[in-house]
Design an enzyme around this catalytic site. Structure first.
Site, PDB file in Angstrom:
ATOM      1  NE  ARG A   1       5.733  16.643  35.352  1.00  0.00           N
ATOM      2  CZ  ARG A   1       6.579  15.615  35.401  1.00  0.00           C
ATOM      3  NH1 ARG A   1       6.130  14.375  35.250  1.00  0.00           N
ATOM      4  NH2 ARG A   1       7.860  15.804  35.624  1.00  0.00           N
TER       5      ARG A   1
ATOM      6  CG  HIS B   1       7.645  17.087  30.958  1.00  0.00           C
ATOM      7  ND1 HIS B   1       7.558  18.266  31.659  1.00  0.00           N
ATOM      8  CD2 HIS B   1       8.041  17.422  29.714  1.00  0.00           C
ATOM      9  CE1 HIS B   1       7.892  19.279  30.866  1.00  0.00           C
ATOM     10  NE2 HIS B   1       8.186  18.785  29.676  1.00  0.00           N
TER      11      HIS B   1
ATOM     12  CE1 TYR C   1      10.458  12.467  36.606  1.00  0.00           C
ATOM     13  CE2 TYR C   1      10.997  11.426  34.515  1.00  0.00           C
ATOM     14  CZ  TYR C   1      10.189  12.262  35.266  1.00  0.00           C
ATOM     15  OH  TYR C   1       9.116  12.879  34.691  1.00  0.00           O
TER      16      TYR C   1
END
Length: 420
Positions: free
Chosen positions: A300, A304, A313
């Protein structure tokens, strides 16, 4: 697994691939380890495999038809990425409430969707926009639910694909149930299988869903009843902010064998490998071979959802590693090397993608808000007393605004309370 998925060919493909590297996030990149199937490497070099190549005769033939089929795969991926970029921009501009980007996962979605027959049925999560488009969903219908104007977006039976499932992993059980129905219809003679067998089901899940009870229960039921199902996992490395290595110390494909389900791990950024693997899995499902689990290893590239900030992160250097494996650039390199993608072709594809994006933007902006009370319509097939009471309560709330007028026939309102 059948001999066509033999370990020898997968090992050869693995050696043609890449070395094990440590990413900045501390996770281990084993994209081409553990027998991962790959036919196109990052440079667009085609590696033959006798077992899988037999599923790609239509794109390997070297004919005008084969070139057209390859260009169609390329165009589908380019258009999917362009739709994704436009939808992201629309969300940032306040036209959508939320959007789950798919950038980086185009090959996994287009390759698997291209393997489907018209009578197959698809159950997806909320990120399979390219699959939905391949099934015939219009770009505007893809975005209706994200604009907050409907609980759905399209008629599932018009395209043989259920609308997106937001509850993580629930669609895996839905897929098993539908596959059981296909199996029962065949056994009762209600449906006569075609030349290539019965219809089949593909249920898409993400790597995060693999830790959900629904998915594990789906494995149990699918294996027990040997249903015509392909459980297709897009392992994009991150379940929101949790790396896949945190939830599984081994490749996800290994979980399938514990349920007695054949599993194959494929390079999800290689559209040809995904197409071949999915075609074989669907053939097995249609002809009585039962379910298959496919782990498509991809990435990805974006957040998200548009509510997420992956920079909190995820190290930027990890993106650099995966950018070199871009699925669209990989197929383009392969096509250009074979003289099958010209500058004119690329210009035409870009123009087609821009046209779709323009149509999407115009269509989304033109969507009218539904009447406020319509939220209570179609909750149940028949009138339900609880819903009736809730509708009356909300109607009274809206009527409490002095300048609000309610049309009780249509549910429309006007005045100050209309926007509440």
């Amino acid at each position: 697994m059948p001999s066509t998925m033999g370990s020898t060919s997968r090992d050869d493909l693995s050696r043609a691939g890449g070395a094990r590297t440590e990413t900045a996030s501390g996770t281990t990149d084993e994209t081409y380890a553990d027998g991962t199937v790959r036919l196109l490497d990052e440079k667009g070099v085609r590696h033959p495999d006798p077992g899988l190549d037999r599923w790609l005769t239509d794109v390997d033939a070297g004919t005008d038809e084969a070139r057209a089929a390859l260009l169609a795969l390329y165009e589908e991926m380019v258009v999917a990425r362009r739709i994704d970029a436009e939808a992201t921009a629309l969300q940032r501009q306040g036209e959508l409430a939320l959007w789950p980007p798919l950038q980086g996962q185009e090959a996994a979605q287009v390759g698997s969707a291209a393997a489907l027959r018209g009578d197959d049925f698809v159950f997806s999560s909320y990120r399979e926009h390219a699959v939905a488009r391949k099934r015939g969903v219009s770009p505007v219908d893809l975005l209706r639910v994200w604009r907050g104007v409907t609980a759905s977006g399209w008629d599932p039976y018009a395209v043989n694909m259920a609308t997106p499932q937001v509850i993580i992993g629930a669609q895996a059980l839905h897929g098993v149930g539908y596959a059981l129905g296909i199996q029962a219809d065949v056994e009762r003679g209600v449906v006569v299988p075609g030349e290539d067998g019965s219809a089949a089901v593909v249920a898409y899940v993400g790597d995060g869903a693999m830790s959900q009870g629904d998915v594990n229960e789906a494995f149990v039921f699918a294996a027990t009843w040997q249903v015509p199902l392909v459980l297709f996992c897009q392992n994009n490395q991150w379940a929101i902010s949790e790396p896949v290595t945190l939830q599984s110390g081994v490749p996800l494909v290994r979980r399938a064998s514990g349920f007695g389900v054949p599993g194959v791990r494929v390079d999800g950024n290689d559209v040809l490998a995904v197409l071949a693997v999915t075609r074989e899995a669907l053939h097995r499902a249609r002809t009585g071979g039962g379910p298959t689990f496919v782990e498509a290893v991809t990435y990805r590239m974006g957040p998200h959802t548009t509510a997420d900030d992956p920079t909190r992160y995820r190290d930027a250097s990890e993106l650099d590693v995966w950018a070199e494996r871009d699925p669209i650039a990989r197929l383009a390199s392969y096509l250009r090397a074979g003289g099958q993608l010209t500058d004119d072709d690329e210009a035409r594809v870009r123009a087609a993608a821009d046209a779709v994006a323009a149509e999407l933007r115009a269509g989304v902006v033109a969507i009218e808000d539904p009447p406020p009370l319509s939220v209570f319509d179609h909750v149940y097939a028949e009138e339900h007393p609880t819903v009736r009471a809730e509708r009356a309560e909300h109607e009274a709330y809206l009527a409490g605004f002095a300048d609000t007028t309610i049309d009780t026939t249509t549910g429309t309102t006007s005045g100050e309370g209309a926007d509440r």
